[in-house]
Design an enzyme around this catalytic site. Structure first.
Site, PDB file in Angstrom:
ATOM      1  N   CYS A 108     -33.514  33.216 -17.542  1.00 28.38           N
ATOM      2  CA  CYS A 108     -34.442  32.312 -18.237  1.00 28.38           C
ATOM      3  C   CYS A 108     -33.763  30.955 -18.225  1.00 28.38           C
ATOM      4  CB  CYS A 108     -34.724  32.751 -19.669  1.00 28.38           C
ATOM      5  SG  CYS A 108     -35.760  31.554 -20.546  1.00 28.38           S
ATOM      6  N   CYS A 111     -34.405  28.821 -21.782  1.00 26.41           N
ATOM      7  CA  CYS A 111     -33.802  29.256 -23.045  1.00 26.41           C
ATOM      8  C   CYS A 111     -33.223  30.643 -22.853  1.00 26.41           C
ATOM      9  CB  CYS A 111     -34.782  29.172 -24.198  1.00 26.41           C
ATOM     10  SG  CYS A 111     -36.392  29.909 -23.920  1.00 26.41           S
ATOM     11  N   SER A 112     -33.883  31.658 -23.360  1.00 26.18           N
ATOM     12  CA  SER A 112     -33.308  32.998 -23.270  1.00 26.18           C
ATOM     13  C   SER A 112     -34.393  34.052 -23.414  1.00 26.18           C
ATOM     14  CB  SER A 112     -32.255  33.186 -24.358  1.00 26.18           C
ATOM     15  OG  SER A 112     -32.850  32.925 -25.614  1.00 26.18           O
ATOM     16  N   CYS A 113     -35.570  33.802 -22.836  1.00 24.56           N
ATOM     17  CA  CYS A 113     -36.627  34.801 -22.865  1.00 24.56           C
ATOM     18  C   CYS A 113     -36.084  36.081 -22.232  1.00 24.56           C
ATOM     19  CB  CYS A 113     -37.854  34.316 -22.095  1.00 24.56           C
ATOM     20  SG  CYS A 113     -38.631  32.874 -22.862  1.00 24.56           S
TER      21      CYS A 113
END
Lengths: 204, 122
Positions: A108, A111-113
């Site tokens: 991702c 961000c950090s999906c």
């Protein structure tokens, strides 16, 4: 009034972010926006009850059941929900299959999906800037650092997760596992193999 | 520039760790509040992603090496902004309350539970 030694009269305040969290939490509790029990339940769920074992069960099922695998690749969200895994960050899942021709890996970049219902919360490196940037610019280099060598004639596909869609890699079933049960197979499936930064070793 | 540093410049990054995802309790609490507010319909998850992405794009202090701490600080900043934008709190209210908690700690005898009532007058 009893006299106290000065050094015993106070408690050292915690770090700045810890104080900010206490501020936010106490205000939202007072206003009735959240309740403490619900927060504890969420923390317990994500620390203890979700994790890559869920994803491993999905992978093992796909390996032993061709009909399930077909459904999984056509409608990831639905097929994963059949196994009882759904919720936040799992609403729209695309399952991508690794083969001799294609190696998939997931990042991702913004961000950090990450697919929480199947993999739990992301590992530290997944959230870190070096992985977020280099997975796209130099995927083979990143894979090499994870100890994964991909043949030159295998295509590497990098999938960038986002708020709408998250990915789960269906890793290659290792050779020499023909007689294994679904549970035995699930036990071999690693978290990294479902992100695409690992491959599953054949049993010795 | 942090964005182009190679992964091997961060030898502390756990590569095969399946262990705790939170290194300090406040990280878990910030996480849980976000999940709860979303579950209760205060915001869409896609909205949250915009807030956290913005914080991450703003970068991190160059001397910080703990990626979990960097990440959850960004998370917390995003949550504070979102909560304020949704009218659930405001930056001055959060700041005042943080100061009150700090005073409460300072006024609490060591070993006793810290209560906001001990913050006293500001």
């Amino acid at each position: 009034m009893a006299k106290h030694d000065h050094t015993h009269e106070h408690t050292a305040p915690p770090s700045d972010p810890a104080l900010r969290v206490k501020a936010l939490e106490s205000l939202l509790l007072e206003k009735g926006v959240i309740d403490a029990e619900a927060l504890d339940e969420i923390i317990d769920t994500y620390e203890n009850k979700t994790g890559p074992r869920n994803g491993a069960a999905v992978v093992a099922r796909a390996w032993v059941d061709p009909d399930y695998k077909k459904r999984l690749l056509e409608d990831g969200t639905g097929a994963i929900a059949e196994m009882g895994f759904s919720g936040i960050q799992g609403e729209d899942m695309l399952v991508v299959e690794n083969t001799a021709e294609v190696h998939n890996m997931v990042v991702c970049t913004l961000c950090s999906c990450y697919p929480w219902p199947t993999l739990g919360l992301p590992p530290v490196w997944y959230k870190a800037a070096p992985y977020r940037s280099r997975a796209v610019s130099d995927p083979r280099g990143v894979l090499a650092e994870f100890g994964v060598e991909i043949a030159d004639d295998t295509e590497v596909r990098v999938w960038d997760s986002n708020a709408e869609l998250r990915y789960l890699v269906l890793p290659v079933r290792p050779e020499g596992t023909d007689g294994m049960s679904e549970d035995e197979l699930a036990a071999m499936v690693t978290r990294d193999s479902m992100i695409g930064t690992g491959v599953i070793q054949a049993p010795k | 520039m942090a964005e182009t540093l190679p992964i091997d410049r961060f030898p502390e990054l756990p590569r095969d760790d399946q262990g705790p995802v939170f290194s300090e309790p406040w990280q878990a609490e910030a996480f849980a509040m976000t999940v709860k507010l979303h579950a209760d319909g205060h915001f869409e998850w896609s909205e949250w992603v915009k807030y956290i992405s913005t914080e991450i794009a703003n970068g991190a202090p160059p001397d910080e090496v703990d990626h979990n701490a960097i990440y959850y600080r960004q998370w917390l900043s995003a949550l504070e902004r979102l909560v304020a934008d949704k009218g659930l709190s405001s930056p001055p209210e959060l700041m005042d309350r943080k100061d009150a908690w700090r005073r409460a700690y300072e006024n609490t005898p060591h070993g006793e539970p810290v209560e906001l009532a001990l913050a006293g007058q500001s």
